[in-house]
Design a protein around this motif. Sequence first.
Motif, PDB file in Angstrom:
ATOM      1  N   ILE A  79       0.856  -1.183   0.000  1.00 55.60           N
ATOM      2  CA  ILE A  79       0.000   0.000   0.000  1.00 55.60           C
ATOM      3  C   ILE A  79       0.890   1.229   0.000  1.00 55.60           C
ATOM      4  CG2 ILE A  79      -1.737   1.317   1.268  1.00 55.60           C
ATOM      5  CD1 ILE A  79      -2.628  -1.429   2.467  1.00 55.60           C
ATOM      6  N   SER A  80       0.676   2.085  -0.976  1.00 57.13           N
ATOM      7  CA  SER A  80       1.405   3.348  -1.036  1.00 57.13           C
ATOM      8  C   SER A  80       0.638   4.388  -0.238  1.00 57.13           C
ATOM      9  CB  SER A  80       1.545   3.818  -2.485  1.00 57.13           C
ATOM     10  OG  SER A  80       1.968   5.164  -2.516  1.00 57.13           O
ATOM     11  N   THR A  81       1.288   4.952   0.778  1.00 59.55           N
ATOM     12  CA  THR A  81       0.633   6.000   1.561  1.00 59.55           C
ATOM     13  C   THR A  81       0.541   7.302   0.772  1.00 59.55           C
ATOM     14  OG1 THR A  81       2.755   6.523   2.599  1.00 59.55           O
ATOM     15  CG2 THR A  81       1.270   5.033   3.786  1.00 59.55           C
ATOM     16  N   SER A  82       1.428   7.490  -0.204  1.00 62.25           N
ATOM     17  CA  SER A  82       1.361   8.716  -0.999  1.00 62.25           C
ATOM     18  C   SER A  82       0.287   8.639  -2.086  1.00 62.25           C
ATOM     19  CB  SER A  82       2.719   9.032  -1.632  1.00 62.25           C
ATOM     20  OG  SER A  82       3.081   8.028  -2.555  1.00 62.25           O
ATOM     21  N   MET A  83       0.050   7.437  -2.598  1.00 65.98           N
ATOM     22  CA  MET A  83      -0.954   7.275  -3.655  1.00 65.98           C
ATOM     23  C   MET A  83      -2.307   6.833  -3.114  1.00 65.98           C
ATOM     24  SD  MET A  83       1.342   5.478  -6.637  1.00 65.98           S
ATOM     25  CE  MET A  83      -0.046   5.344  -7.753  1.00 65.98           C
ATOM     26  N   GLY A  84      -2.287   6.211  -1.946  1.00 66.83           N
ATOM     27  CA  GLY A  84      -3.532   5.688  -1.400  1.00 66.83           C
ATOM     28  C   GLY A  84      -4.056   4.511  -2.192  1.00 66.83           C
ATOM     29  N   VAL A  87       0.569  -0.742  -4.887  1.00 66.00           N
ATOM     30  CA  VAL A  87       1.695  -0.649  -5.810  1.00 66.00           C
ATOM     31  C   VAL A  87       2.375  -2.014  -5.832  1.00 66.00           C
ATOM     32  CG1 VAL A  87       2.051   1.827  -5.469  1.00 66.00           C
ATOM     33  CG2 VAL A  87       3.295   0.202  -4.035  1.00 66.00           C
ATOM     34  N   ALA A  88       3.218  -2.211  -6.824  1.00 67.44           N
ATOM     35  CA  ALA A  88       3.950  -3.464  -6.957  1.00 67.44           C
ATOM     36  C   ALA A  88       5.390  -3.258  -6.503  1.00 67.44           C
ATOM     37  CB  ALA A  88       3.926  -3.929  -8.410  1.00 67.44           C
ATOM     38  N   LYS A  89       5.875  -4.175  -5.676  1.00 65.13           N
ATOM     39  CA  LYS A  89       7.274  -4.178  -5.254  1.00 65.13           C
ATOM     40  C   LYS A  89       7.971  -5.283  -6.040  1.00 65.13           C
ATOM     41  CE  LYS A  89       6.995  -1.328  -1.643  1.00 65.13           C
ATOM     42  NZ  LYS A  89       7.823  -0.181  -1.396  1.00 65.13           N
ATOM     43  N   LEU A  90       8.936  -4.886  -6.853  1.00 61.69           N
ATOM     44  CA  LEU A  90       9.658  -5.821  -7.716  1.00 61.69           C
ATOM     45  C   LEU A  90      10.888  -6.336  -6.985  1.00 61.69           C
ATOM     46  CD1 LEU A  90      10.044  -7.064 -10.583  1.00 61.69           C
ATOM     47  CD2 LEU A  90      11.303  -4.979 -11.166  1.00 61.69           C
ATOM     48  N   ASP A  91      11.101  -7.638  -7.036  1.00 57.54           N
ATOM     49  CA  ASP A  91      12.233  -8.244  -6.334  1.00 57.54           C
ATOM     50  C   ASP A  91      12.731  -9.465  -7.102  1.00 57.54           C
ATOM     51  OD1 ASP A  91      14.069  -8.415  -4.261  1.00 57.54           O
ATOM     52  OD2 ASP A  91      12.645  -9.189  -2.790  1.00 57.54           O
ATOM     53  N   ASP A  92      13.942  -9.869  -6.774  1.00 58.32           N
ATOM     54  CA  ASP A  92      14.533 -11.118  -7.274  1.00 58.32           C
ATOM     55  C   ASP A  92      14.453 -11.258  -8.796  1.00 58.32           C
ATOM     56  OD1 ASP A  92      15.030 -11.678  -4.631  1.00 58.32           O
ATOM     57  OD2 ASP A  92      13.335 -13.026  -4.392  1.00 58.32           O
ATOM     58  N   VAL A  93      14.833 -10.217  -9.494  1.00 58.61           N
ATOM     59  CA  VAL A  93      14.826 -10.239 -10.959  1.00 58.61           C
ATOM     60  C   VAL A  93      16.060 -10.988 -11.439  1.00 58.61           C
ATOM     61  CG1 VAL A  93      14.863  -8.847 -13.058  1.00 58.61           C
ATOM     62  CG2 VAL A  93      13.626  -8.036 -11.038  1.00 58.61           C
ATOM     63  N   GLU A 119      -4.296  -5.056 -13.763  1.00 62.18           N
ATOM     64  CA  GLU A 119      -4.696  -5.158 -12.365  1.00 62.18           C
ATOM     65  C   GLU A 119      -4.850  -3.771 -11.724  1.00 62.18           C
ATOM     66  OE1 GLU A 119      -2.098  -7.849 -10.251  1.00 62.18           O
ATOM     67  OE2 GLU A 119      -2.087  -9.261 -11.918  1.00 62.18           O
ATOM     68  N   SER A 120      -4.783  -2.726 -12.542  1.00 63.48           N
ATOM     69  CA  SER A 120      -4.939  -1.331 -12.103  1.00 63.48           C
ATOM     70  C   SER A 120      -3.827  -0.852 -11.180  1.00 63.48           C
ATOM     71  CB  SER A 120      -6.307  -1.115 -11.436  1.00 63.48           C
ATOM     72  OG  SER A 120      -7.339  -1.400 -12.353  1.00 63.48           O
ATOM     73  N   LEU A 121      -2.661  -1.440 -11.273  1.00 58.41           N
ATOM     74  CA  LEU A 121      -1.497  -0.959 -10.547  1.00 58.41           C
ATOM     75  C   LEU A 121      -0.721  -0.036 -11.473  1.00 58.41           C
ATOM     76  CD1 LEU A 121      -2.118  -3.795  -9.035  1.00 58.41           C
ATOM     77  CD2 LEU A 121       0.074  -3.296  -8.003  1.00 58.41           C
ATOM     78  N   THR A 122      -0.373   1.119 -10.959  1.00 67.10           N
ATOM     79  CA  THR A 122       0.257   2.128 -11.813  1.00 67.10           C
ATOM     80  C   THR A 122       1.700   2.444 -11.420  1.00 67.10           C
ATOM     81  OG1 THR A 122      -0.647   3.903 -10.438  1.00 67.10           O
ATOM     82  CG2 THR A 122      -1.943   3.205 -12.376  1.00 67.10           C
ATOM     83  N   ARG A 123       2.207   1.748 -10.392  1.00 69.81           N
ATOM     84  CA  ARG A 123       3.583   2.012  -9.985  1.00 69.81           C
ATOM     85  C   ARG A 123       4.280   0.711  -9.615  1.00 69.81           C
ATOM     86  NH1 ARG A 123       4.431   5.664  -4.855  1.00 69.81           N
ATOM     87  NH2 ARG A 123       5.083   3.788  -3.779  1.00 69.81           N
TER      88      ARG A 123
END
Length: 140
Positions: A79-84, A87-93, A119-123
């Motif tokens: 959950i992004s507190t700035s966007m409300g 968001v997606a957290k990318l890891d282990d690429v 999925e309506s995620l923009t960040r």
Amino acid sequence: MVTCRKMTAAEVPDAFKMLSAFLTADEHYRASSKAYGDRGFHGLNDALDLFLECPDLGFVWLAYDEQGVAGICVICYAISTSMGSLVAKLDDVSVREDRRGKGIGTAMLKQLKEQLRKESLTRIDVAVHIENPEGRKFYE
């Protein structure tokens, strides 16, 4: 041609192979893993099970080419507190060493962005170790 999709139960062995190779080879991961409680292969196995059991928390994204599994990354929702919003957290690429430099990572992230938009995620939030210039260049 690269095709990507969310990991299914049938693809857990591919994901395990890719992530275990990445986690054992990545010097930046190994240098910091003890600080946050690395459980090794048991932890990885449990994590893959959790991604299947709790898809609302995230997913494993797999890239395949003509030769089989070629790349992988992990997405966790936050959950992004700035966007409300979520968001997606990318890891282990990771892209298989013998397939690097062939556009697989770029194709994998392009298709991932398309999936996240559905999925309506923009960040997508990324983090890279300060001493990993290859990773920084890739994300830039």
